[in-house]
Design an enzyme around this catalytic site. Structure first.
Site, PDB file in Angstrom:
ATOM      1  N   TYR A 155       0.848  -1.302  -0.073  1.00 29.66           N
ATOM      2  CA  TYR A 155      -0.074  -0.164   0.011  1.00 29.66           C
ATOM      3  C   TYR A 155       1.079   1.238  -0.149  1.00 29.66           C
ATOM      4  CZ  TYR A 155      -3.916   2.983   1.800  1.00 29.66           C
ATOM      5  OH  TYR A 155      -4.712   3.912   1.958  1.00 29.66           O
ATOM      6  N   LYS A 159       0.939   4.106  -2.714  1.00 30.52           N
ATOM      7  CA  LYS A 159       0.664   5.285  -2.515  1.00 30.52           C
ATOM      8  C   LYS A 159       1.642   6.527  -2.613  1.00 30.52           C
ATOM      9  CE  LYS A 159      -3.826   4.586  -1.227  1.00 30.52           C
ATOM     10  NZ  LYS A 159      -4.793   5.239  -2.294  1.00 30.52           N
TER      11      LYS A 159
HETATM   12  P1  NAP Z   1     -13.838   2.688   1.647  1.00 32.32           P
HETATM   13  O1  NAP Z   1     -14.775   3.306   2.380  1.00 32.32           O
HETATM   14  O2  NAP Z   1     -13.327   1.299   1.618  1.00 32.32           O
HETATM   15  O3  NAP Z   1     -14.176   3.020  -0.170  1.00 32.32           O
HETATM   16  C1  NAP Z   1     -13.417   2.582  -1.195  1.00 32.32           C
HETATM   17  C2  NAP Z   1     -14.043   2.873  -2.217  1.00 32.32           C
HETATM   18  O4  NAP Z   1     -13.200   2.407  -3.441  1.00 32.32           O
HETATM   19  C3  NAP Z   1     -15.525   2.346  -2.238  1.00 32.32           C
HETATM   20  O5  NAP Z   1     -16.237   3.264  -3.117  1.00 32.32           O
HETATM   21  C4  NAP Z   1     -15.127   1.038  -3.308  1.00 32.32           C
HETATM   22  O6  NAP Z   1     -16.539   0.797  -3.911  1.00 32.32           O
HETATM   23  C5  NAP Z   1     -14.036   1.527  -4.242  1.00 32.32           C
HETATM   24  N1  NAP Z   1     -13.492   0.555  -4.916  1.00 32.32           N
HETATM   25  C6  NAP Z   1     -12.562  -0.583  -4.220  1.00 32.32           C
HETATM   26  N2  NAP Z   1     -12.045  -1.316  -5.011  1.00 32.32           N
HETATM   27  C7  NAP Z   1     -12.544  -1.030  -6.218  1.00 32.32           C
HETATM   28  C8  NAP Z   1     -12.407  -1.593  -7.473  1.00 32.32           C
HETATM   29  N3  NAP Z   1     -11.870  -2.685  -7.916  1.00 32.32           N
HETATM   30  N4  NAP Z   1     -13.112  -0.881  -8.673  1.00 32.32           N
HETATM   31  C9  NAP Z   1     -14.118   0.058  -8.222  1.00 32.32           C
HETATM   32  N5  NAP Z   1     -14.185   0.776  -7.302  1.00 32.32           N
HETATM   33  C10 NAP Z   1     -13.319   0.130  -6.089  1.00 32.32           C
HETATM   34  O7  NAP Z   1     -12.463   3.369   1.532  1.00 32.32           O
HETATM   35  P2  NAP Z   1     -11.965   5.056   2.021  1.00 32.32           P
HETATM   36  O8  NAP Z   1     -11.379   5.032   3.351  1.00 32.32           O
HETATM   37  O9  NAP Z   1     -13.132   5.975   1.610  1.00 32.32           O
HETATM   38  O10 NAP Z   1     -10.721   5.353   0.989  1.00 32.32           O
HETATM   39  C11 NAP Z   1     -10.892   6.203   0.103  1.00 32.32           C
HETATM   40  C12 NAP Z   1      -9.272   6.547  -0.535  1.00 32.32           C
HETATM   41  O11 NAP Z   1      -8.706   6.979   0.644  1.00 32.32           O
HETATM   42  C13 NAP Z   1      -8.453   5.238  -1.075  1.00 32.32           C
HETATM   43  O12 NAP Z   1      -7.551   5.488  -1.776  1.00 32.32           O
HETATM   44  C14 NAP Z   1      -7.741   4.947   0.448  1.00 32.32           C
HETATM   45  O13 NAP Z   1      -6.551   4.295   0.141  1.00 32.32           O
HETATM   46  C15 NAP Z   1      -7.359   6.460   0.912  1.00 32.32           C
HETATM   47  N6  NAP Z   1      -7.096   6.206   2.290  1.00 32.32           N
HETATM   48  C16 NAP Z   1      -7.948   6.248   3.189  1.00 32.32           C
HETATM   49  C17 NAP Z   1      -7.643   6.200   4.646  1.00 32.32           C
HETATM   50  C18 NAP Z   1      -8.729   5.958   5.739  1.00 32.32           C
HETATM   51  O14 NAP Z   1      -8.114   5.840   6.790  1.00 32.32           O
HETATM   52  N7  NAP Z   1      -9.712   5.624   5.501  1.00 32.32           N
HETATM   53  C19 NAP Z   1      -6.448   6.672   4.871  1.00 32.32           C
HETATM   54  C20 NAP Z   1      -5.386   6.866   3.884  1.00 32.32           C
HETATM   55  C21 NAP Z   1      -5.966   6.921   2.783  1.00 32.32           C
HETATM   56  P3  NAP Z   1     -17.074  -0.711  -4.463  1.00 32.32           P
HETATM   57  O15 NAP Z   1     -16.594  -1.519  -3.310  1.00 32.32           O
HETATM   58  O16 NAP Z   1     -18.459  -0.036  -4.479  1.00 32.32           O
HETATM   59  O17 NAP Z   1     -16.299  -1.016  -5.652  1.00 32.32           O
END
Ligand code: NAP
Length: 247
Positions: A155, A159
């Site tokens: 990851y 990133k």
């Molecule tokens: P989340 O709630 O798990 O949402 C992830 C989103 O990505 C969902 O809408 C999911 O939609 C979509 N997704 C995953 N795999 C996919 C695929 N193969 N094709 C199409 N869509 C896909 O995550 P989040 O926390 O909102 O994260 C959003 C971004 O922020 C990510 O890039 C994550 O790495 C980054 N981030 C998050 C955190 C944190 O603490 N939450 C921290 C650092 C960075 P479907 O399942 O409907 O496809």
């Protein structure tokens, strides 16, 4: 903060979490948001809400690991809406494991989903943005990509790769009114962090100076601003929205 003309904004991973919050806020700020993810029902429910509130939204089912289909999706969005102004590469996954135990599959899956997909969408979107003489790209990275994180070699590599990738886009496109920036979240209250063991949640809170997880809306606020017409002098930056964790 409303843009003229109506900007068409493609947001991946818009079915929940940071992507959903960003779509809702960007629609409230006058963009026509194009929501993409695999969960069509969730996307349609969010789009309905946005439209009921007077906003504009479209939905497209997509799997970002299907890279041929993903490039076609970007073309289709631009064809269907006549332009593409904003791309938010937000969809992402984790497949955590200590490096000594990490499998080739766990590494490759995360690179394909979190890094290569962004190369595919950015390349396709830039062609459209150059035609429109305007563009805003946001690649959603992570504090893991900035400072590293045990258990996340795959990851963090993806990133961190996004950061060099985005700065390169920023340099290549600076003269064309196209900006590219990274938003790097810390720990945010979404499905991605829901299932973390309590001891990890406690540790994450302790190492975050503001002493709490972020909210999806707090990430959305940064993404909304960086994608606005007003943000044209900001490019190649990494905005850590992490409660101070990376400083
Ligand atoms: P989340 O709630 O798990 O949402 C992830 C989103 O990505 C969902 O809408 C999911 O939609 C979509 N997704 C995953 N795999 C996919 C695929 N193969 N094709 C199409 N869509 C896909 O995550 P989040 O926390 O909102 O994260 C959003 C971004 O922020 C990510 O890039 C994550 O790495 C980054 N981030 C998050 C955190 C944190 O603490 N939450 C921290 C650092 C960075 P479907 O399942 O409907 O496809």
């Amino acid at each position: 903060m409303s843009d003229t003309p109506t900007r068409i904004a493609l947001i991946t991973g818009a079915s929940r979490g940071i992507g959903e919050a960003s779509a809702r806020l960007m629609a409230a700020n006058g963009r026509h948001v194009v929501l993409a993810a695999r969960s069509l029902d969730a996307l349609e429910a969010i789009a309905n809400d946005i439209e009921k509130a007077g906003g504009k939204a479209s939905v497209y089912k997509c799997d970002i690991t299907d890279h041929t289909g993903l490039a076609q999706l970007v073309e289709k969005v631009a064809d269907d809406h006549g332009r593409l102004d904003i791309l938010v590469n937000n969809a992402g996954i984790t497949r955590d494991n200590l490096l000594l135990r990490m499998t080739d599959e766990e590494f490759d899956e995360v690179i394909a989903c979190n890094l290569r997909s962004c190369f595919v969408t950015c390349r396709a979107a830039l062609r459209q943005m150059m035609r429109g003489k305007f563009g805003r790209i946001i690649n959603v990275s992570s504090v893991s990509g900035v400072i590293g994180n045990p258990g996340q070699a795959n990851y963090a590599a993806a990133k961190s790769g996004l950061i060099g990738f985005t700065k390169t886009i920023a340099k290549e496109m600076a003269s064309k009114k196209i900006t590219a920036n990274v938003v790097a979240p810390g720990f945010v209250e979404t499905a991605m962090t829901n299932d973390l063991p309590d001891r990890v949640k406690k540790f994450a809170t302790q190492v975050t100076p503001v002493g709490r997880f972020g909210k999806p809306e707090e990430l959305a606020a940064a993404i909304n601003f960086l994608t606005s017409d007003d943000a044209g002098y900001i490019t190649g930056q990494v905005l850590c929205v992490d409660g101070g964790m990376s400083m």
